[in-house]
Design a protein around this motif. Sequence first.
Motif, short mmCIF file in Angstrom:
data_model
loop_
_atom_site.label_atom_id
_atom_site.label_comp_id
_atom_site.label_asym_id
_atom_site.label_seq_id
_atom_site.Cartn_x
_atom_site.Cartn_y
_atom_site.Cartn_z
N CYS A 102 -15.91 2.22 2.42
CA CYS A 102 -16.12 1.56 1.17
C CYS A 102 -15.09 0.27 0.74
O CYS A 102 -15.66 -0.76 0.49
N VAL A 103 -13.80 0.53 1.23
CA VAL A 103 -12.88 -0.49 1.17
C VAL A 103 -12.98 -1.50 2.00
O VAL A 103 -12.78 -2.57 1.81
N ASN A 104 -13.49 -1.14 3.41
CA ASN A 104 -13.85 -2.22 4.40
C ASN A 104 -14.76 -3.40 3.83
O ASN A 104 -14.54 -4.40 4.22
N GLN A 105 -15.57 -3.19 2.86
CA GLN A 105 -16.40 -3.84 2.35
C GLN A 105 -15.71 -5.27 1.48
O GLN A 105 -16.27 -6.21 1.43
N MET A 141 -12.71 -7.41 -6.52
CA MET A 141 -11.74 -7.42 -5.37
C MET A 141 -11.17 -5.99 -5.37
O MET A 141 -10.95 -5.41 -6.27
N ILE A 142 -10.83 -5.88 -4.08
CA ILE A 142 -9.95 -4.71 -3.63
C ILE A 142 -8.53 -4.85 -3.54
O ILE A 142 -8.28 -5.50 -2.61
N LEU A 143 -7.72 -4.05 -4.23
CA LEU A 143 -6.44 -4.50 -3.96
C LEU A 143 -5.69 -3.49 -2.88
O LEU A 143 -6.14 -2.33 -2.88
N THR A 144 -4.64 -3.78 -2.31
CA THR A 144 -3.86 -2.97 -1.31
C THR A 144 -2.38 -3.22 -1.71
O THR A 144 -2.22 -3.80 -2.75
N LYS A 145 -1.65 -2.51 -1.02
CA LYS A 145 -0.11 -2.79 -1.34
C LYS A 145 0.51 -3.47 0.01
O LYS A 145 0.21 -3.43 1.07
N ASP A 146 1.70 -4.35 -0.40
CA ASP A 146 2.28 -5.11 0.55
C ASP A 146 3.36 -4.05 1.07
O ASP A 146 3.56 -2.86 0.68
N ASN A 147 4.40 -4.67 2.06
CA ASN A 147 5.21 -3.95 2.53
C ASN A 147 6.30 -3.42 1.61
O ASN A 147 7.11 -2.53 1.78
N PHE A 148 6.29 -3.97 0.62
CA PHE A 148 7.14 -3.56 -0.63
C PHE A 148 6.69 -2.75 -1.71
O PHE A 148 7.49 -2.29 -2.67
N GLY A 149 5.34 -2.44 -1.48
CA GLY A 149 4.76 -1.51 -2.42
C GLY A 149 4.11 -2.27 -3.92
O GLY A 149 3.49 -1.73 -4.32
N HIS A 150 4.17 -3.54 -3.51
CA HIS A 150 3.65 -4.15 -4.82
C HIS A 150 2.12 -4.38 -4.58
O HIS A 150 1.74 -4.59 -3.35
N ALA A 151 1.20 -4.75 -5.50
CA ALA A 151 -0.16 -4.86 -5.30
C ALA A 151 -0.34 -6.33 -4.50
O ALA A 151 0.34 -7.12 -4.83
N TYR A 152 -1.30 -6.27 -3.64
CA TYR A 152 -1.53 -7.68 -2.84
C TYR A 152 -3.03 -7.47 -2.58
O TYR A 152 -3.89 -6.77 -2.28
N ASN A 169 -7.30 -0.58 5.61
CA ASN A 169 -6.58 0.82 5.53
C ASN A 169 -6.77 1.67 4.46
O ASN A 169 -6.57 0.79 3.37
N VAL A 170 -6.95 2.79 4.26
CA VAL A 170 -6.94 3.63 3.20
C VAL A 170 -5.81 4.24 2.95
O VAL A 170 -5.15 4.76 3.59
N LEU A 171 -4.97 3.81 1.99
CA LEU A 171 -3.66 4.37 1.50
C LEU A 171 -3.40 5.43 0.71
O LEU A 171 -2.52 6.34 1.07
N MET A 172 -4.47 5.81 -0.04
CA MET A 172 -4.13 6.88 -0.66
C MET A 172 -4.78 8.33 -0.33
O MET A 172 -4.58 9.32 -0.72
N ILE A 173 -5.67 8.28 0.85
CA ILE A 173 -5.92 9.42 1.36
C ILE A 173 -5.53 9.46 2.93
O ILE A 173 -6.10 8.55 3.73
N GLN A 174 -4.79 10.28 3.19
CA GLN A 174 -3.90 10.43 4.34
C GLN A 174 -4.30 11.78 5.13
O GLN A 174 -3.14 12.46 4.99
N PRO A 175 -5.03 12.16 5.73
CA PRO A 175 -5.18 13.46 6.09
C PRO A 175 -4.27 13.61 7.38
O PRO A 175 -3.58 12.63 8.07
#
Length: 70
Positions: free
Chosen positions: A49-52, A1-12, A57-63
């Motif tokens: 990659c994460v779309n799979q 599984m691929i995790l993201t962050k919720d609106n509070f910054g917690h793993a979701y 949204n990619v959170l860690m790479i923000q050009p």
Amino acid sequence: MILTKDNFGHAYDGVSTPLHRYTPVGTTVNAIEPDLDYYWHVHDLAQDCVNQGGISNVLMIQPPARKDQA
């Protein structure tokens, strides 16, 4: 599984899809192109990659914004 962050910054993981198989993703990047273009190519590769896993949204790479999108 691929995790993201919720609106509070917690793993979701509520939108992630369990990956039984990962499809390789490839791209060609020209290392001598302008830094901004290179940065966006790296972002777009990470996005593919994460779309799979169901993450949109990619959170860690923000050009910075591209000039044509400003």
